[in-house]
Design an enzyme around this catalytic site. Structure first.
Site, mmCIF file in Angstrom:
data_model
loop_
_atom_site.group_PDB
_atom_site.id
_atom_site.type_symbol
_atom_site.label_atom_id
_atom_site.label_comp_id
_atom_site.label_asym_id
_atom_site.label_seq_id
_atom_site.Cartn_x
_atom_site.Cartn_y
_atom_site.Cartn_z
ATOM 1 N N GLY A 207 0.926 -1.109 0.098
ATOM 2 C CA GLY A 207 0.263 0.548 0.140
ATOM 3 C C GLY A 207 0.737 1.092 -0.406
ATOM 4 O O GLY A 207 2.656 1.041 -0.167
ATOM 5 N N LYS B 110 4.966 -5.547 9.104
ATOM 6 C CA LYS B 110 4.962 -4.059 8.433
ATOM 7 C C LYS B 110 5.738 -3.197 7.887
ATOM 8 O O LYS B 110 6.170 -2.566 8.468
ATOM 9 C CB LYS B 110 3.500 -3.168 8.733
ATOM 10 N N LYS C 150 5.174 -2.698 2.133
ATOM 11 C CA LYS C 150 4.637 -3.920 1.547
ATOM 12 C C LYS C 150 4.297 -4.557 3.167
ATOM 13 O O LYS C 150 5.287 -3.667 4.427
ATOM 14 C CB LYS C 150 6.263 -3.961 1.392
ATOM 15 N N ASP D 47 -10.140 6.281 12.548
ATOM 16 C CA ASP D 47 -10.208 5.921 11.470
ATOM 17 C C ASP D 47 -10.799 3.979 11.634
ATOM 18 O O ASP D 47 -10.566 3.619 11.174
ATOM 19 C CB ASP D 47 -8.707 5.574 10.474
#
Length: 964
Positions: free
Chosen positions: A652, A671, A656, A767
């Site tokens: 994203g 991550k 990665k 979020d």
């Protein structure tokens, strides 16, 4: 004499220096594990023999003691199966107040009584002690373990009666007390005394192979029960079969065989339309042969050895198309056998021996292609009409007139008992096995290894053809799929020697072979054993209920009995050079002062993993961590195979994500930030500190981080079943029934309420969305992705004035307009998620906003609030209990004004109330491992960090709304 004295004095000095050396080491070692938990584990270590060799030191949680799992500094799980433990279970274990799982199965050396104090383990959910040697009464204090979902004490030597207090375990899913020496009657409630009739949520009553007496109480069963299996076989029960059994419409397997039951078979049995296996054999039942045509899916029926009234063969049996096994030996049947019986399409075995059947046996021209055996010995069959194609059917007509007519002539094959023993063994996978040395065995993949072995026992299989390779291949495949889905280090499994024991149980020898090396470590064996003892593995439906009896595994070091000899030799050699070692300790003590500084530095690094943190680059002081571990870059390279593309599971805007495998076999999601998207050191440190203090069942756990060699990496627990967004959209292949959605909503709400109300300081997620709610192997919801989160600790106004960040469609309009962030902003986002759960629509889809669409369609005066066109079609045919209150709650969460929205604590209470009104237990897992969840189900669910899920889920959202 003087020399001897000098030597003795020198040895004394050496010993004193040695003690000083270890005392100094202990003084600079800071144990992270809770002191009380450490004391309990040391107590168990004192009373148990053969504990794992790495049970040393003062930090079981930090040092990853084999079989010990922790949450933060508290011990939450002890799983040590098949490791050769011996001794007693100390009452000290009751002090592990956070313990949730205790599995000590398959350790024959564990003996003695269970301590009464075990009832103090109030958070225990799984108590599994299968195949040990415990004895004495089951303590009635187990009735205090109200969170228990699994109580498996089978295959021990427990005596006494079944404690009535077990009736208090309202969350119990699995109750297995079979294969003990329990006696007395089955307890039912009476006034203030509880009983097993109160277990309306329990699915499994397994009480076979005990010495229970008296009649089965009529009160034991009622229409509120949801039982799947009732097994009372091989006891000493008397009296009539209670007709209330016919009220348990959910029942799938019923075994009452091998008792002394009398009377007739209740007519209410005809209501058991879900029953697949029925065994009433070896009792003294009487009256007319029961008509059970209502059991439309019955596969196996055994009524043998009862005293039914003499009658002709029941014609209705020929209409039971699901039958595979028909056992009616010695049931007073008479007259001819209809040829139509053998045309039942699934029929495999028919046993009609020792009756008064007569006439000619004709299996018909179109008998079942699966038919394997017809046993009609000791009847009055005068003729057998052989048909073409019947040569594959074993027919036994011994002691019938048809076999007595020509005593001097050649004997027909049907007059000779066939050999029914099966020699099945899992074949090799297109390879040629070589010769294996030592005690190793060749796996189906032809690799030589020390296999983990044991016995799979199926209590009520619906098939009887033990030579059918297709059936056992399906079992082998099912085992491997289960092991792979739970990331167990298994390369292959082998099944062999299927046979029926004296109780008509199906026994199969099982060998499990290790992946990547030729032996298992203790963690691998315990995890494999737990997946079998805890019923995580679900066999194909034709195998029915099962249990496993594992053998002790003795090859943890790649050796076995041979290694014991080597160990003994090593002990002798060690003793011989002991004196030399003591002398050398004098030299070591001399350099101790020089090396003390390095040891102290190392201890500091262990307690402060950011000892190498560069505070000169505006990063601030060392992060204050609570449970997270600092990984080195080299470690993560090793775990990810040098960050190979094969291990990449997502990407994203941030970077990665890689799958990493620890030496223990556990999986991680790593991550890794790209250079251009890395945060400043201070921000990265703040995020780590925030995540490390979050510990909750419904929040994804941060395992650790890496901050060296110019890298920023966060290491999370690996969550296998994808995002809620993927589940609702159908990407992950998971079936999302309405009740399952309610449970997911409750789990996510609890995780968010924890962040708002119990985290210290409170955390605003900022979020919340369906893509940031992950589903684990039980479909338990876990709140994830804290990249935008904010702490509330420094705010005295109840809000934080901050740059607006979030995801379009979920963003609180009040926060957007005022830039004042409060916990009610998360509540708004969660309300949008609730609407997603009901509609399976994305928040903004084709220009339409889900909140507005629901408001416009709602009409509270009409059925389902007039939302039929908005509700997800996948659940429209279900009974949507609580939908109205669910929508009301969602709409209150998305109120325009934050002050008018409920708190997350109130949201949790409301969802719990909705679940209770829908007849569900809000404290049960979303999907129990023993539920009928069919492995996500028939598909291979994508991982939450897969590339596909990032395309929608926003795991690293490239389009966060960030106005400047």
């Amino acid at each position: 004499m003087g020399t001897s004295a000098t030597t003795t004095a020198g040895l004394r000095i050496s010993v004193l220096l040695l003690l000083a050396f270890f005392t100094a080491r202990i003084s600079i070692t800071q144990a992270a594990t809770n002191g009380g938990d450490l004391s309990v584990l040391n107590s168990l270590k004192d009373v148990w023999a053969n504990t794992p060799p790495n049970w040393v030191g003062g930090d079981p949680c930090g040092d990853n003691w084999d079989g010990i799992s922790c949450s933060g500094i508290r011990v939450t799980s002890i799983t040590l199966s098949s490791t050769g433990l011996s001794g007693q279970l100390s009452g000290d274990i009751a002090s592990l107040s956070e313990l949730q799982i205790l599995d000590l199965s398959y350790n024959k050396g564990l003996r003695g009584n269970l301590p009464q104090s075990i009832g103090n383990l109030k958070k225990l959910t799984n108590l599994i002690l299968v195949g040990c040697s415990f004895s004495g009464p089951i303590p009635d204090s187990v009735g205090s373990l109200t969170r228990l979902t699994y109580l498996s004490l089978n295959s021990n030597g427990f005596t006494g009666t079944i404690p009535p207090s077990i009736g208090n375990l309202i969350n119990l899913y699995w109750l297995d007390l079979a294969d003990n020496q329990l006696e007395g009657s089955v307890p039912v409630s009476d006034g203030d005394t509880p009983g097993l009739d109160l277990l309306v949520n329990t699915k499994h009553f397994h009480f076979g192979k005990n010495q229970l007496t008296g009649s089965i109480p009529t009160k034991l069963f009622n229409s509120s029960m949801t039982l799947l299996h009732v097994l009372f076989d091989s006891n000493k029960l008397t009296g009539n079969i209670p007709p209330t059994l016919g009220q348990v419409n959910s029942l799938e397997v019923l075994r009452l065989d091998r008792n002394s039951l009398t009377g007739t078979v209740p007519g209410s049995f005809n209501n058991l339309g879900s029953l697949t296996e029925l065994s009433l054999s070896n009792n003294d039942l009487n009256g007319p042969f029961p008509n059970i045509t209502g059991m439309t899916v019955l596969s196996s029926m055994d009524m043998s050895n009862n005293s039914f009234d003499s009658s002709s063969f029941p014609s209705w049996i020929s209409s039971m198309g699901s039958l595979t096994t028909l056992m009616l030996e010695n049931t007073q049947l008479q007259g001819p056998v209809p040829a139509g019986l053998f045309s039942l399409p699934n029929l495999q075995t028919v046993n009609l021996a020792r009756n008064d059947l007569n006439g000619s046996l004709d299996i018909g021209p179109s008998h079942s292609s699966q038919l394997q055996l017809i046993d009609m010995q000791s009847n009055f069959i005068s003729d057998y009409r052989q048909r073409p194609g019947a040569n594959d059917v074993d027919i036994i007509l011994l002691r019938n007139p048809v076999c007595d007519e020509t005593p001097n002539g050649p004997r027909q094959s049907y007059c000779i008992p066939p050999d029914r023993n099966s020699k099945y063994t899992t074949p090799s996978n297109s390879c040629v096995p070589g010769r294996c040395s030592s005690n190793k065995t060749a796996s189906p993949n032809c690799a030589c290894a020390f296999a983990y072995t044991g016995l799979l026992v199926f209590r009520a299989p619906s098939f009887s053809d033990l030579g059918n390779a297709t059936i056992f291949t399906a079992l082998q495949r099912s085992l491997m799929d289960s092991f792979r889905s739970t990331q167990l280090p298994v390369d292959a499994v082998q099944l062999s020697n299927p046979r029926k024991d004296s109780s008509e149980y199906l026994d199969i020898d099982l060998k499990v072979f290790p992946y990547g090396q030729d032996f298992f470590n203790r963690s691998g064996v315990s995890r494999i054993a737990f997946s079998l003892s805890n019923q995580t593995f679900k066999p194909p439906s034709m195998f029915g209920p099962f249990f496993f009896l594992g053998d002790e595994y003795t090859h943890f070091d790649g050796g076995g009995s041979g290694s014991k000899k080597s160990a003994s030799t090593g002990i002798i050699i060690g003793a011989a050079v002991g004196g030399i070692v003591l002398v050398l300790m004098v030299i070591l003590a001399a350099v101790y002062a020089f090396r003390q500084k390095k040891r102290a530095q190392k201890a500091t690094e262990q307690s402060h993993p950011f000892a190498h943190w560069d505070a000169t680059e505006n990063t601030g002081g060392f992060p204050q961590l609570k449970g997270a571990r600092c990984f080195s870059f080299d470690e993560l390279k090793k775990y990810t195979n040098n960050f190979s593309d094969a291990n990449a599971i997502g990407s994203g805007g941030y970077g990665k994500v890689y799958r990493g495998v620890l030496p223990t076999g556990h999986l991680l999601a790593i991550k890794r930030a790209q250079r251009e998207s890395m945060q400043g050191g201070h921000e990265f440190k703040t995020e780590i500190e925030l995540l490390s203090r979050v510990h909750h069942k419904n929040v994804v756990s941060l395992v650790g981080f890496c901050f060296e060699q110019g890298e920023q990496m966060l290491i999370y627990e690996y969550v296998p079943n994808g995002t809620l967004g993927d589940a609702l959209s159908g990407k992950s292949g998971i079936s999302m029934e309405w009740t399952r959605r309610l449970k997911v909503a409750l789990g996510a709400a609890r995780g968010l309420a924890y962040l708002h109300e119990l985290a210290d300081p409170p955390i605003i997620h900022r979020d919340i969305k369906s893509a940031n709610i992950l589903l684990d192997e039980r479909l338990t919801a876990k709140v994830a992705d804290f990249g935008l989160s904010k702490l509330m600790g420094d705010s005295e106004k109840g809000h934080v004035t901050t740059q607006v960040k979030g995801t379009m469609g979920y963003l609180d309009p009040e926060y957007y307009m005022t830039q004042q962030l409060t916990e009610k902003s998360d509540v708004y986002s969660f309300g949008v998620v609730l609407l997603e759960l009901a509609t399976a629509k994305r928040p903004i889809e084709r220009g339409k906003y889900i909140v507005r669409e629901v408001k416009m369609a709602m009409d509270k005066t009409k059925s389902l609030y007039n939302l039929q066109t908005v509700i997800d079609p996948a659940i429209c045919n279900e009974s949507l209990k609580g939908l109205d209150k669910f929508v009301d709650l969602a709409m209150s969460c998305v109120h325009e004004t934050g002050a008018d929205r409920p708190s997350m604590g109130d949201v949790v209470k409301e969802i719990e109330l909705i679940l209770q009104q829908a007849g569900l237990n809000p404290n049960a897992d979303s999907v129990s491992t023993s539920a009928t969840y069919e492995e996500a189900e028939k598909g291979s669910p994508r991982h939450p960090y897969s590339k596909e899920s990032f395309e929608y889920s926003g795991g690293f959202p490239p389009s966060k709304l960030e106005p400047q």
